[in-house]
Design an enzyme around this catalytic site. Sequence first.
Site, mmCIF file in Angstrom:
data_model
loop_
_atom_site.group_PDB
_atom_site.id
_atom_site.type_symbol
_atom_site.label_atom_id
_atom_site.label_comp_id
_atom_site.label_asym_id
_atom_site.label_seq_id
_atom_site.Cartn_x
_atom_site.Cartn_y
_atom_site.Cartn_z
ATOM 1 N N TYR A 121 39.868 -17.837 8.285
ATOM 2 C CA TYR A 121 40.695 -17.065 9.222
ATOM 3 C C TYR A 121 41.380 -15.867 8.565
ATOM 4 O O TYR A 121 41.872 -14.986 9.239
ATOM 5 C CB TYR A 121 41.743 -17.996 9.857
ATOM 6 C CG TYR A 121 42.307 -17.457 11.146
ATOM 7 C CD1 TYR A 121 41.694 -17.725 12.364
ATOM 8 C CD2 TYR A 121 43.449 -16.662 11.151
ATOM 9 C CE1 TYR A 121 42.200 -17.221 13.542
ATOM 10 C CE2 TYR A 121 43.965 -16.153 12.324
ATOM 11 C CZ TYR A 121 43.341 -16.440 13.521
ATOM 12 O OH TYR A 121 43.845 -15.936 14.686
ATOM 13 N N LYS A 167 35.113 -30.703 7.577
ATOM 14 C CA LYS A 167 33.646 -30.696 7.587
ATOM 15 C C LYS A 167 33.161 -30.985 6.166
ATOM 16 O O LYS A 167 32.333 -30.257 5.594
ATOM 17 C CB LYS A 167 33.152 -29.330 8.103
ATOM 18 C CG LYS A 167 31.669 -29.260 8.410
ATOM 19 C CD LYS A 167 31.276 -30.001 9.678
ATOM 20 C CE LYS A 167 29.777 -29.905 9.905
ATOM 21 N NZ LYS A 167 29.332 -30.755 11.024
ATOM 22 N N ASP A 201 33.244 -31.116 14.366
ATOM 23 C CA ASP A 201 32.426 -30.977 15.582
ATOM 24 C C ASP A 201 32.616 -32.169 16.522
ATOM 25 O O ASP A 201 32.816 -32.006 17.725
ATOM 26 C CB ASP A 201 30.948 -30.741 15.236
ATOM 27 C CG ASP A 201 30.442 -31.601 14.082
ATOM 28 O OD1 ASP A 201 31.244 -32.338 13.482
ATOM 29 O OD2 ASP A 201 29.236 -31.535 13.782
ATOM 30 N N ASP A 225 42.583 -23.179 14.708
ATOM 31 C CA ASP A 225 42.581 -22.102 15.710
ATOM 32 C C ASP A 225 41.720 -22.503 16.902
ATOM 33 O O ASP A 225 42.131 -22.420 18.060
ATOM 34 C CB ASP A 225 42.037 -20.829 15.044
ATOM 35 C CG ASP A 225 41.924 -19.671 16.020
ATOM 36 O OD1 ASP A 225 42.878 -19.443 16.783
ATOM 37 O OD2 ASP A 225 40.864 -18.998 16.015
ATOM 38 N N ASP A 229 42.793 -24.271 20.980
ATOM 39 C CA ASP A 229 42.405 -23.701 22.286
ATOM 40 C C ASP A 229 41.639 -24.737 23.117
ATOM 41 O O ASP A 229 41.813 -24.822 24.336
ATOM 42 C CB ASP A 229 41.543 -22.436 22.108
ATOM 43 C CG ASP A 229 42.391 -21.179 21.885
ATOM 44 O OD1 ASP A 229 43.540 -21.310 21.436
ATOM 45 O OD2 ASP A 229 41.896 -20.068 22.168
HETATM 46 MG MG MG Z 1 43.589 -18.433 18.516
#
Ligand code: MG
Length: 332
Positions: A121, A167, A201, A225, A229
């Site tokens: 990020y 992961k 995942d 992030d 959402d």
């Molecule tokens: Mg975001």
Amino acid sequence: MKSICVLRGDGIGPEVIDCAIEVMDAVTDDLEFVYASIGNEAFRNKGSRLPEDTLQTMTETDSCLFGAVTSASGPLYDSPVLRFRSELDLYANVRPVRDIAHRRDSAVDILIVRENTEGLYTGHEVEVDEGVTTMRRVSQRAVERIVTYAINLAEASGRGSICCVHKANVLRESDGLFLREFRRAVAMKEGQLTASDQLVDSAAAKLVTSPEEFDVIVTLNLYGDILSDVAAAVVGGLGFAPSGNIGPEHSVFEPAHGSAPDIAGRGVANPTAAILSAGMMLNYLGMPDQAAQIASAVSDAYRYGGRTIDIGGSLGSRAFTEEVVRRAIEGG
Ligand code: MG
Ligand code: NAI
């Protein structure tokens, strides 16, 4: 008296932040608001999306409330969000996900704790051999800090379990470091918290199918992030996702959504995420009663007052805020 740096930003940022300020005014007189510019307005007036005087105000006040900014395209774009997270050392991004609009049969109450300074990020990219290589740093120090923060927060908020999302089956060294440090840190807690881990995942799938099974999640920057959402969508959408960026000395609270240019200026944005972010900020500032007053006013506004437009109701930003303010005053 506590001082708050208010960064309204772009798009729906100013619309939802103004609503949050009205709600805070309904529960306390002990805040002083200091406005500072960020994003497009700052760029137009001062040639920087995060001017030095804004950064200074952010460090001199007790906390900050931020709306959202619009990203510009092009290689020279310098994200003000990434910059203030780094400059203020805001290493923990806390994103609570609750079914505050009472849309589900089972209770969803998740706390996502996201590492906020490293990983993909941060966007460190270099052109190499007619392609692009992206740097992804995972340091021992950052991992230790975020894992410790998440475990302490889980305990302090009376949570029963914590899940490390990673992961490490593919990214064996970097995500492996995160997972190993998580296991080491929870082992030192002698079984007070139930600890588990899950690949990112399948965790994303489970967030959709059985979100009530999650309690606290601790994860790396980009996974946090995306997962926050996904989790927000489960309880109504991005208009329901508050957040806090926390560091050793400073803090910035913000709705997790962006500037939503598709709905900006129409008075239809859901201010819930911004209002709940303000509530988180009051809690951080040592005003837990006022924070609880805000949370229950929002919950009651959905239960008895009506629904916002994003979830099929008719209440725009102002009308919903009026419902919350009325209940916050009555509850005080
Ligand atoms: Mg975001
Ligand atoms: P977005 O979160 O702004 O919007 C995604 C979708 O959700 C849109 O359809 C929007 O209308 C809806 N939405 C978002 N917040 C809402 C609310 N409060 N009420 C009702 N509907 C809401 O994400 P998007 O479209 O990917 O990005 C737009 C801009 O925002 C981009 O320039 C992006 O870089 C920026 N952004 C900024 C962030 C920040 O400042 N912290 C965070 C995320 C994106």
